[in-house]
Enzyme design. Structure first.
Site, mmCIF file in Angstrom:
data_model
loop_
_atom_site.group_PDB
_atom_site.id
_atom_site.type_symbol
_atom_site.label_atom_id
_atom_site.label_comp_id
_atom_site.label_asym_id
_atom_site.label_seq_id
_atom_site.Cartn_x
_atom_site.Cartn_y
_atom_site.Cartn_z
ATOM 1 N N GLY A 8 24.811 36.262 -47.259
ATOM 2 C CA GLY A 8 23.796 37.091 -47.878
ATOM 3 C C GLY A 8 22.501 36.376 -48.169
ATOM 4 O O GLY A 8 22.288 35.221 -47.769
ATOM 5 N N LEU A 65 29.034 33.848 -55.296
ATOM 6 C CA LEU A 65 27.772 34.575 -55.254
ATOM 7 C C LEU A 65 27.927 35.995 -54.718
ATOM 8 O O LEU A 65 26.991 36.792 -54.825
ATOM 9 C CB LEU A 65 26.750 33.818 -54.389
ATOM 10 C CG LEU A 65 26.572 32.323 -54.681
ATOM 11 C CD1 LEU A 65 25.456 31.753 -53.799
ATOM 12 C CD2 LEU A 65 26.271 32.068 -56.146
ATOM 13 N N ASN A 91 39.664 37.572 -59.126
ATOM 14 C CA ASN A 91 40.438 37.017 -58.015
ATOM 15 C C ASN A 91 39.989 35.604 -57.672
ATOM 16 O O ASN A 91 40.809 34.726 -57.388
ATOM 17 C CB ASN A 91 40.324 37.916 -56.792
ATOM 18 C CG ASN A 91 41.260 39.107 -56.857
ATOM 19 O OD1 ASN A 91 42.182 39.149 -57.671
ATOM 20 N ND2 ASN A 91 41.018 40.092 -56.004
ATOM 21 N N ARG A 98 45.033 28.744 -59.540
ATOM 22 C CA ARG A 98 46.267 28.448 -58.808
ATOM 23 C C ARG A 98 46.122 27.257 -57.880
ATOM 24 O O ARG A 98 47.115 26.772 -57.326
ATOM 25 C CB ARG A 98 46.713 29.677 -58.024
ATOM 26 C CG ARG A 98 47.101 30.855 -58.904
ATOM 27 C CD ARG A 98 47.690 31.982 -58.085
ATOM 28 N NE ARG A 98 47.873 33.208 -58.859
ATOM 29 C CZ ARG A 98 48.456 34.313 -58.396
ATOM 30 N NH1 ARG A 98 48.914 34.351 -57.139
ATOM 31 N NH2 ARG A 98 48.575 35.385 -59.161
ATOM 32 N N TYR A 136 25.562 47.770 -63.480
ATOM 33 C CA TYR A 136 25.391 46.470 -62.820
ATOM 34 C C TYR A 136 25.385 45.351 -63.854
ATOM 35 O O TYR A 136 26.086 44.338 -63.706
ATOM 36 C CB TYR A 136 24.089 46.443 -62.016
ATOM 37 C CG TYR A 136 23.731 45.063 -61.505
ATOM 38 C CD1 TYR A 136 24.479 44.465 -60.494
ATOM 39 C CD2 TYR A 136 22.664 44.356 -62.041
ATOM 40 C CE1 TYR A 136 24.174 43.188 -60.030
ATOM 41 C CE2 TYR A 136 22.347 43.086 -61.580
ATOM 42 C CZ TYR A 136 23.107 42.506 -60.585
ATOM 43 O OH TYR A 136 22.803 41.246 -60.133
#
Length: 322
Positions: A8, A65, A91, A98, A136
């Protein structure tokens, strides 16, 4: 370094700055990067925890990001925006947790929109945040809080960067500068929400990317930094600057958008003092660079279409052949 959203606008420039320092980069994104070929690419969604975990193999630092960044897209599809911006962040945090200490830092790209509802002449990293109007902003504040919770509960080293309004080459089409430049080059009117007095401290994207790399410094662990521009520019001034550079284009005023960030005086002194960061490219110069880049992209597209058109032409004229 793993850069989510590395294909992006901001992410691609962060990749450039990391590679310039000899840092190996892996991009995790749904979109294949086209700006350079010396990076690894993992195609995947932030909503797929196992895909994120696989992408962390051999990674030292994560730049998170990736996000639904256009406020209009968030407004039109809040459910999807929340899933990417908030659950996607969880996530990434969980995948890093982990990894059992293999990842030395998570750098999260937030926004100065988190100050939208705060009152006062100047805000900084210690300013208490208030409940946001726009979803947002809510997703970015929630993600910041999740980062801080993982930091405190699991000892995960985190740095939060609150970006000012970026502009420059590779900007997404929905941002104000690309919209205005595109319309101006087409001879269309420039539309300004409200009276145009909303101001931004725009920050040139390469300056912003440099701040991301400087955030690797040890002093930045478990810190929050504002990375904002140092020039106050109103939306109306942007329209008038483009009008001056590209011609006498008409400016029209439309109603304000729901929850629009009216602008705040955001202090970036902490980043200057601890990271040695400050914006270098002035707005007028950055605007000129963007216009030059945009025109170059148009010229490339025209050349590609002309080449394709030539390739599709038959070797022998059909009428002549008949």
């Amino acid at each position: 370094a793993l850069v989510t959203g590395g294909s992006g606008f901001i992410g691609s420039h962060v990749v450039d700055k990391l590679r310039a320092r000899g840092i190996e980069v892996r991009i995790f994104d749904m979109v294949m990067p086209t700006f350079r070929s010396d990076v690894e690419f993992y195609h995947g969604s932030l909503l797929d925890l196992e895909a994120v975990r696989l992408a962390l193999s051999g990674i030292d630092v994560v730049y998170h990001l990736a996000a639904v960044a256009d406020v209009k897209d968030v407004y039109n599809d809040p459910y999807y925006a929340e899933s990417i911006n908030v659950r996607g962040t969880v996530n990434v945090l969980e995948a890093v947790r982990r990894a059992n200490g293999a990842v030395s830092r998570l750098i999260y790209g937030s926004t100065t929109w988190v100050y939208s509802e705060v009152t006062g002449p100047v805000v900084d990293e210690d300013t208490p945040l208030k409940a946001p109007t726009h979803l947002y902003t809510a997703t970015k504040i929630a993600s910041e809080y999740y980062c801080q919770s993982y930091m405190r509960m699991y000892g995960l080293p985190v740095t939060i960067l609150r970006y000012g309004i970026p502009y420059g080459p590779r900007a997404r089409d929905g941002a104000v500068v690309p919209i205005f430049v595109k319309r101006a080059l087409k001879g269309e009117p420039l539309t300004v929400a409200g009276d145009g007095s909303q101001f931004r401290k725009f920050v040139y994207v390469e300056d912003l990317a440099e701040g991301n790399v400087l955030a690797l410094k040890p002093i930045a662990v478990n810190k929050v930094y504002n990375l904002d521009g140092d020039e106050t520019v109103t939306i109306r001034q942007i329209a008038e600057a483009i009008q001056e550079l590209l011609g006498n284009v008409r400016i029209e005023f439309i109603p304000s958008r729901p929850g629009d960030f009216s602008g705040k005086e955001v202090s970036s002194e902490l980043a200057k003092g601890e990271l040695g960061w400050e914006p270098k490219v002035r707005f007028e110069e950055g605007l000129r660079r963007y216009i030059a880049w945009y025109r170059e992209q148009l010229a490339k597209a025209d050349a590609e279409w002309a080449e394709l058109d030539d390739a599709l032409k038959p070797d022998v004229d059909v009428d002549q052949q008949v």
